[in-house]
Design an enzyme around this catalytic site. Structure first.
Site, PDB file in Angstrom:
ATOM      1  N   ASP A   1     -13.535 -11.311 -13.257  1.00 36.84           N
ATOM      2  CA  ASP A   1     -14.180 -11.074 -14.545  1.00 36.84           C
ATOM      3  C   ASP A   1     -14.719 -12.355 -15.158  1.00 36.84           C
ATOM      4  OD1 ASP A   1     -14.901  -9.254 -16.684  1.00 36.84           O
ATOM      5  OD2 ASP A   1     -13.363 -10.246 -17.866  1.00 36.84           O
ATOM      6  N   ASP A   2     -14.032 -13.478 -14.952  1.00 32.36           N
ATOM      7  CA  ASP A   2     -14.503 -14.745 -15.529  1.00 32.36           C
ATOM      8  C   ASP A   2     -15.833 -15.168 -14.926  1.00 32.36           C
ATOM      9  OD1 ASP A   2     -12.005 -15.258 -17.049  1.00 32.36           O
ATOM     10  OD2 ASP A   2     -11.145 -15.400 -15.052  1.00 32.36           O
TER      11      ASP A   2
ATOM     12  N   TYR B   1      -7.250  -8.141 -27.928  1.00 31.16           N
ATOM     13  CA  TYR B   1      -8.032  -8.959 -26.993  1.00 31.16           C
ATOM     14  C   TYR B   1      -8.379 -10.250 -27.717  1.00 31.16           C
ATOM     15  CZ  TYR B   1     -11.613  -9.746 -23.334  1.00 31.16           C
ATOM     16  OH  TYR B   1     -12.380 -10.249 -22.310  1.00 31.16           O
TER      17      TYR B   1
ATOM     18  N   ARG C   1      -1.249   6.710 -41.815  1.00 31.22           N
ATOM     19  CA  ARG C   1      -0.030   5.969 -42.148  1.00 31.22           C
ATOM     20  C   ARG C   1       0.136   4.767 -41.222  1.00 31.22           C
ATOM     21  NH1 ARG C   1       3.207   9.844 -41.227  1.00 31.22           N
ATOM     22  NH2 ARG C   1       3.347  10.596 -43.382  1.00 31.22           N
TER      23      ARG C   1
ATOM     24  N   GLU D   1      -8.314 -12.454 -12.915  1.00 29.49           N
ATOM     25  CA  GLU D   1      -8.504 -12.899 -14.288  1.00 29.49           C
ATOM     26  C   GLU D   1      -7.842 -14.256 -14.523  1.00 29.49           C
ATOM     27  OE1 GLU D   1     -10.215 -12.473 -17.952  1.00 29.49           O
ATOM     28  OE2 GLU D   1     -10.259 -10.933 -16.403  1.00 29.49           O
ATOM     29  N   ASP D   2      -8.602 -15.196 -15.052  1.00 29.24           N
ATOM     30  CA  ASP D   2      -8.085 -16.468 -15.549  1.00 29.24           C
ATOM     31  C   ASP D   2      -7.315 -17.273 -14.515  1.00 29.24           C
ATOM     32  OD1 ASP D   2      -9.337 -16.116 -17.912  1.00 29.24           O
ATOM     33  OD2 ASP D   2      -7.577 -15.565 -19.064  1.00 29.24           O
TER      34      ASP D   2
ATOM     35  N   ASN E   1     -13.880 -19.046 -25.674  1.00 28.12           N
ATOM     36  CA  ASN E   1     -12.824 -18.334 -26.397  1.00 28.12           C
ATOM     37  C   ASN E   1     -11.567 -19.182 -26.452  1.00 28.12           C
ATOM     38  OD1 ASN E   1     -14.130 -15.799 -26.904  1.00 28.12           O
ATOM     39  ND2 ASN E   1     -13.940 -15.330 -24.722  1.00 28.12           N
TER      40      ASN E   1
ATOM     41  N   ALA F   1     -16.484 -20.208 -15.253  1.00 33.91           N
ATOM     42  CA  ALA F   1     -17.258 -19.315 -16.107  1.00 33.91           C
ATOM     43  C   ALA F   1     -18.712 -19.792 -16.197  1.00 33.91           C
ATOM     44  CB  ALA F   1     -16.635 -19.234 -17.496  1.00 33.91           C
TER      45      ALA F   1
ATOM     46  N   LYS G   1      -6.415  -6.702 -21.115  1.00 33.89           N
ATOM     47  CA  LYS G   1      -7.609  -6.215 -20.418  1.00 33.89           C
ATOM     48  C   LYS G   1      -7.450  -4.744 -20.024  1.00 33.89           C
ATOM     49  CE  LYS G   1     -10.328  -9.956 -19.677  1.00 33.89           C
ATOM     50  NZ  LYS G   1     -11.773 -10.092 -19.617  1.00 33.89           N
TER      51      LYS G   1
ATOM     52  N   ARG H   1      -5.327 -20.653 -15.947  1.00 27.79           N
ATOM     53  CA  ARG H   1      -6.376 -21.094 -16.884  1.00 27.79           C
ATOM     54  C   ARG H   1      -6.664 -19.946 -17.847  1.00 27.79           C
ATOM     55  NH1 ARG H   1     -11.276 -20.412 -18.315  1.00 27.79           N
ATOM     56  NH2 ARG H   1     -11.502 -18.735 -16.791  1.00 27.79           N
TER      57      ARG H   1
ATOM     58  N   ASN I   1     -19.028  -9.986 -25.332  1.00 27.86           N
ATOM     59  CA  ASN I   1     -17.654  -9.609 -25.010  1.00 27.86           C
ATOM     60  C   ASN I   1     -17.622  -8.895 -23.665  1.00 27.86           C
ATOM     61  OD1 ASN I   1     -15.044  -8.455 -24.972  1.00 27.86           O
ATOM     62  ND2 ASN I   1     -14.990  -8.404 -27.202  1.00 27.86           N
TER      63      ASN I   1
END
Length: 545
Positions: free
Chosen positions: A254-255, A88, A43, A231-232, A401, A295, A160, A142, A445
């Site tokens: 992570d970047d 994501y 559902r 991150e970013d 991305n 990156a 994330k 960023r 990814n």
């Protein structure tokens, strides 16, 4: 009432703690007579699919995660390929842009520059301090390729961490999304009455350095078992704070590192197929980067491992990589360069600036073209055809991305290489039918990497996230393809197998942490690889739905 005690290790000593009770079922009469969990999941999925806009689906899932996290993660695990692009990339980019407009309830920690000198008390407000194990931290400067989004960048931290839970079984209560509000230089947000952040320009570098030093120190004191993912952050700050803290705390970016690891994995598989077609030795591949930000340089740094694993020295590996930035080919005699670009600046070219990508391709003759520029359509038909003219099976990875900022589409890459392309993108593209055959795009990814890397670091109780741990995660991913996936020409495994993949990556990361001398879980040292996998699997949280 049954009391359950579960063992755990503390400073090398095994102890027991009281296990939490199972979730209480709804009492009779509080749900309809014909309510059934399996039908309710169907559902809920039907309700999700009834939404005709990705952002509406994002909002629906956000509410579901808050109301019923077990159902949310059960839905994710059984529909990964459908749900991941919503929580994501690419949808999370639009969700961040409109974060202040679609905001409904608090989620995570917001720490502003006005809390400087008092960060300790803010962190102590987190309701589950003893449970905390993993945090994704952004300053919103960023976000993806969308620029400075300020406090709206919190959507990235939230997304994330949802993938940490779904992909590696990190317990939801162990996650803390954090947004550092240091102002924003985005005037549109400063003028927006709905904007949730401080209405001021970003603070000077010295103020931010002092703020970050206090933040990292107090995070470690408040959450001694915490691993932190940056991150970013903007390019300069991404490198700056990774270098500043990576040897003091268990932190990774992570970047820079996660993107590098996932691209390294895809490149290893693509290079084998490309070399099989051309007869070229693996150590002779030439990689051209279009984009030289955090990156791009981070990926380039990680890809040196591809060549050193083939027997080249570090210096020889560096010579197999070329960068293009907004001014063209990056080379030493061109003039002043940003610090992070200098390592890969060429000293074997000293002519006039080379700005046209086609001229650079003709000069470098790359076997692989990687895009991290956020310039939509930068890989034109002519660029793609030029790559196909040089290589029997060209490697083309448009990694920017979200989808609308990708350097090219999978359809164009297939069409203009006559179906020979080895392709991976940062965001998902649909498969293509070409000459009677179905071709599948790879997606580089980061969710293939960071959940297993984080799980391994947490279980190893790592004091640092070393380069060898990041490399181990990449090798674990590259080797995770099944025979069926290889037969289909896939560069990355099916995302539906993410927990299986994360288990193997976590095992490899624990081993790498032990070899690097940064693991604080001595009880894991004597376990064989199979025993270590058996140890990791039950540590993964599973939804009780």
């Amino acid at each position: 009432m049954t009391i359950i005690l579960t063992p755990y290790w503390s400073n090398g000593v095994q102890k027991l703690k009281l296990a939490p009770p199972p979730p209480e079922k709804q009492r009779h009469g509080l749900v309809p007579a014909n309510f059934a969990d399996d039908i309710h999941m169907q559902r809920t999925l039907a309700q999700l699919r009834s939404k005709d806009k990705p952002l509406e689906k994002y909002i629906f899932l956000s509410r579901l995660k808050n109301d019923d996290p077990d159902l949310f993660y059960k839905l994710c695990l059984e529909n990964m390929s459908e749900i991941t692009p919503i929580i994501y990339t690419p949808t999370v980019g639009d969700a961040c842009i409109q974060f202040s407009q679609i905001y409904r309830r608090p989620e995570g920690l917001y720490i502003s520059i006005k809390d400087k000198g008092n960060i300790k008390s803010v962190l102590r407000n987190w309701p589950k301090i003893d449970e905390a194990r993993i945090s994704v931290v952004t300053d919103g400067s960023r976000i993806l390729g969308l620029g400075d989004l300020g406090v709206n960048g919190m959507g990235i931290s939230i997304g994330k961490l949802s993938l940490y839970v779904a992909g590696a079984g990190i317990r939801p209560e162990s996650t803390i999304p954090i947004c550092l509000d240091l102002g924003t230089n985005n005037q549109a947000f400063l003028d927006d009455p709905f904007y949730l952040g401080l209405r001021q320009k970003r603070v000077p570098e010295q103020d931010m350095d002092e703020f970050m030093d206090e933040f990292m120190r107090e995070m470690t004191l408040a959450f001694p078992k915490m691993m932190i993912q940056f991150e970013d952050f903007s390019t300069d700050k991404a490198f700056r704070y990774l270098d500043r803290y990576r040897y003091q705390y268990p932190v990774f970016n992570d970047d820079i590192q996660g993107t590098g690891a996932v691209v390294l994995s895809g490149l290893m598989n693509a290079a084998k197929l490309s070399s099989a077609a051309s007869g070229m030795p693996l150590n002779s591949h030439r990689i051209l980067f279009f984009g030289a930000g955090s990156a791009g340089v981070g990926v380039a740094t990680q890809l040196m491992s591809f060549f050193t694993l083939q027997g080249l020295s570090v210096e020889e590996a560096r010579r197999q990589i070329w960068l293009i930035d907004s001014q063209g080919l990056v080379y030493e005699s061109r003039g002043r360069l940003a610090e992070h670009k200098k390592y890969f600046a060429r000293n074997d070219y000293s002519g006039p600036p080379m700005t046209d990508i086609l001229d650079i391709i003709d000069y470098v003759k790359p076997t692989a073209l990687l895009g991290l520029s956020t310039i939509s359509g930068a890989f034109t038909p002519e660029v793609i055809e030029a790559m196909a003219g040089i290589n029997p099976r060209p490697i083309i990875f448009p990694l920017s991305n979200p989808v609308r900022l990708s350097e090219c589409s999978f359809s164009d890459a297939v069409h203009y290489t006559n179906g020979t392309v080895l392709f991976a993108s940062g965001s998902p593209f649909p498969e293509e039918d070409f000459s009677g055959k179905t071709l599948y795009p790879g997606q580089g990814n980061n969710m293939y990497i960071f959940p297993g890397l984080g799980l391994g670091a947490i279980l190893a109780r790592a004091t640092q996230v070393t380069d060898s741990m990041v490399e181990a995660s990449s090798l674990g991913l590259a080797n995770s393809l099944t025979a069926e996936e290889r037969a289909l020409g896939l560069l990355y495994p099916r995302v539906e197998r993410i927990r299986e993949i994360s288990t193997d990556i976590a095992m490899q990361v624990i081993r790498a942490a032990q070899k690097a001398g940064v693991a604080r879980s001595p009880e894991l040292v004597s376990k064989s690889d199979s025993e270590l996998v058996a140890f990791v699997k039950p540590k993964m949280w599973k939804p009780a739905f």
